[in-house]
Design a protein around this motif. Sequence first.
Motif, PDB file in Angstrom:
ATOM      1  N   THR A  29     -11.728   3.964  -2.787  1.00  0.00           N
ATOM      2  CA  THR A  29     -12.903   3.800  -1.934  1.00  0.00           C
ATOM      3  C   THR A  29     -12.479   3.970  -0.479  1.00  0.00           C
ATOM      4  O   THR A  29     -11.292   4.009  -0.156  1.00  0.00           O
ATOM      5  CB  THR A  29     -13.531   2.412  -2.124  1.00  0.00           C
ATOM      6  OG1 THR A  29     -12.576   1.424  -1.713  1.00  0.00           O
ATOM      7  CG2 THR A  29     -13.925   2.184  -3.573  1.00  0.00           C
ATOM      8  N   VAL A  30     -13.450   4.039   0.414  1.00  0.00           N
ATOM      9  CA  VAL A  30     -13.154   4.156   1.838  1.00  0.00           C
ATOM     10  C   VAL A  30     -12.363   2.932   2.301  1.00  0.00           C
ATOM     11  O   VAL A  30     -11.393   3.055   3.062  1.00  0.00           O
ATOM     12  CB  VAL A  30     -14.453   4.323   2.662  1.00  0.00           C
ATOM     13  CG1 VAL A  30     -14.168   4.252   4.152  1.00  0.00           C
ATOM     14  CG2 VAL A  30     -15.136   5.629   2.306  1.00  0.00           C
ATOM     15  N   ALA A  31     -12.743   1.753   1.832  1.00  0.00           N
ATOM     16  CA  ALA A  31     -12.023   0.530   2.209  1.00  0.00           C
ATOM     17  C   ALA A  31     -10.567   0.591   1.740  1.00  0.00           C
ATOM     18  O   ALA A  31      -9.659   0.144   2.447  1.00  0.00           O
ATOM     19  CB  ALA A  31     -12.715  -0.689   1.623  1.00  0.00           C
ATOM     20  N   ASP A  32     -10.330   1.158   0.553  1.00  0.00           N
ATOM     21  CA  ASP A  32      -8.963   1.314   0.060  1.00  0.00           C
ATOM     22  C   ASP A  32      -8.156   2.225   0.972  1.00  0.00           C
ATOM     23  O   ASP A  32      -7.004   1.947   1.286  1.00  0.00           O
ATOM     24  CB  ASP A  32      -8.946   1.906  -1.355  1.00  0.00           C
ATOM     25  CG  ASP A  32      -9.536   0.982  -2.393  1.00  0.00           C
ATOM     26  OD1 ASP A  32      -9.598  -0.240  -2.142  1.00  0.00           O
ATOM     27  OD2 ASP A  32      -9.928   1.484  -3.463  1.00  0.00           O
ATOM     28  N   ARG A  33      -8.760   3.331   1.399  1.00  0.00           N
ATOM     29  CA  ARG A  33      -8.051   4.275   2.262  1.00  0.00           C
ATOM     30  C   ARG A  33      -7.750   3.648   3.624  1.00  0.00           C
ATOM     31  O   ARG A  33      -6.686   3.864   4.189  1.00  0.00           O
ATOM     32  CB  ARG A  33      -8.879   5.556   2.445  1.00  0.00           C
ATOM     33  CG  ARG A  33      -9.041   6.361   1.171  1.00  0.00           C
ATOM     34  CD  ARG A  33      -7.730   6.924   0.654  1.00  0.00           C
ATOM     35  NE  ARG A  33      -7.171   7.835   1.621  1.00  0.00           N
ATOM     36  CZ  ARG A  33      -5.871   7.976   1.870  1.00  0.00           C
ATOM     37  NH1 ARG A  33      -4.990   7.299   1.206  1.00  0.00           N
ATOM     38  NH2 ARG A  33      -5.457   8.814   2.792  1.00  0.00           N
ATOM     39  N   VAL A  34      -8.678   2.856   4.153  1.00  0.00           N
ATOM     40  CA  VAL A  34      -8.443   2.166   5.421  1.00  0.00           C
ATOM     41  C   VAL A  34      -7.278   1.197   5.267  1.00  0.00           C
ATOM     42  O   VAL A  34      -6.374   1.140   6.115  1.00  0.00           O
ATOM     43  CB  VAL A  34      -9.718   1.437   5.903  1.00  0.00           C
ATOM     44  CG1 VAL A  34      -9.420   0.513   7.072  1.00  0.00           C
ATOM     45  CG2 VAL A  34     -10.797   2.442   6.271  1.00  0.00           C
ATOM     46  N   GLN A  36      -4.834   1.320   3.028  1.00  0.00           N
ATOM     47  CA  GLN A  36      -3.606   2.083   2.831  1.00  0.00           C
ATOM     48  C   GLN A  36      -3.077   2.620   4.164  1.00  0.00           C
ATOM     49  O   GLN A  36      -1.873   2.590   4.429  1.00  0.00           O
ATOM     50  CB  GLN A  36      -3.844   3.237   1.863  1.00  0.00           C
ATOM     51  CG  GLN A  36      -4.083   2.803   0.445  1.00  0.00           C
ATOM     52  CD  GLN A  36      -4.560   3.956  -0.439  1.00  0.00           C
ATOM     53  OE1 GLN A  36      -4.594   5.105  -0.017  1.00  0.00           O
ATOM     54  NE2 GLN A  36      -4.929   3.640  -1.662  1.00  0.00           N
ATOM     55  N   THR A  37      -3.980   3.113   5.009  1.00  0.00           N
ATOM     56  CA  THR A  37      -3.574   3.653   6.301  1.00  0.00           C
ATOM     57  C   THR A  37      -3.011   2.557   7.195  1.00  0.00           C
ATOM     58  O   THR A  37      -1.999   2.758   7.872  1.00  0.00           O
ATOM     59  CB  THR A  37      -4.769   4.349   6.981  1.00  0.00           C
ATOM     60  OG1 THR A  37      -5.238   5.387   6.125  1.00  0.00           O
ATOM     61  CG2 THR A  37      -4.375   4.932   8.327  1.00  0.00           C
ATOM     62  N   LEU A  43       4.204  -0.121   8.310  1.00  0.00           N
ATOM     63  CA  LEU A  43       5.523   0.153   7.732  1.00  0.00           C
ATOM     64  C   LEU A  43       6.276   1.207   8.542  1.00  0.00           C
ATOM     65  O   LEU A  43       7.484   1.089   8.745  1.00  0.00           O
ATOM     66  CB  LEU A  43       5.388   0.601   6.283  1.00  0.00           C
ATOM     67  CG  LEU A  43       5.029  -0.504   5.286  1.00  0.00           C
ATOM     68  CD1 LEU A  43       4.797   0.088   3.907  1.00  0.00           C
ATOM     69  CD2 LEU A  43       6.102  -1.570   5.239  1.00  0.00           C
ATOM     70  N   GLU A  44       5.570   2.244   9.003  1.00  0.00           N
ATOM     71  CA  GLU A  44       6.217   3.275   9.819  1.00  0.00           C
ATOM     72  C   GLU A  44       6.777   2.674  11.098  1.00  0.00           C
ATOM     73  O   GLU A  44       7.889   3.009  11.514  1.00  0.00           O
ATOM     74  CB  GLU A  44       5.232   4.389  10.157  1.00  0.00           C
ATOM     75  CG  GLU A  44       4.937   5.297   8.999  1.00  0.00           C
ATOM     76  CD  GLU A  44       3.859   6.318   9.319  1.00  0.00           C
ATOM     77  OE1 GLU A  44       3.346   6.337  10.465  1.00  0.00           O
ATOM     78  OE2 GLU A  44       3.520   7.100   8.423  1.00  0.00           O
TER      79      GLU A  44
END
Length: 78
Positions: A29-34, A36-37, A43-44
């Motif tokens: 979902t969009v919330a999942d992608r947000v 994850q980003t 982490l980066e």
Amino acid sequence: MSSGTYFPPPVGVEIPKAGGGVRVLGVPTVADRVAQTAVAMELENQVEPMFFDTVDHELMVKAVRPIPTMQTATADED
């Protein structure tokens, strides 16, 4: 998310197979992608300094970007 209470909802879209049956395809979902980003960015920020202390930045940039042709890859070495 910072409270540790984010759990992605189960997602799945059933795609029919040619030989019968279905295949479940997980679509975030969009919330999942947000989420994850946000995690990837954090982490980066923590991991990249470990590598840039010992590796030349210009070399690292060339190593991770795709180069379309050999001429482009060697153009700035002349």
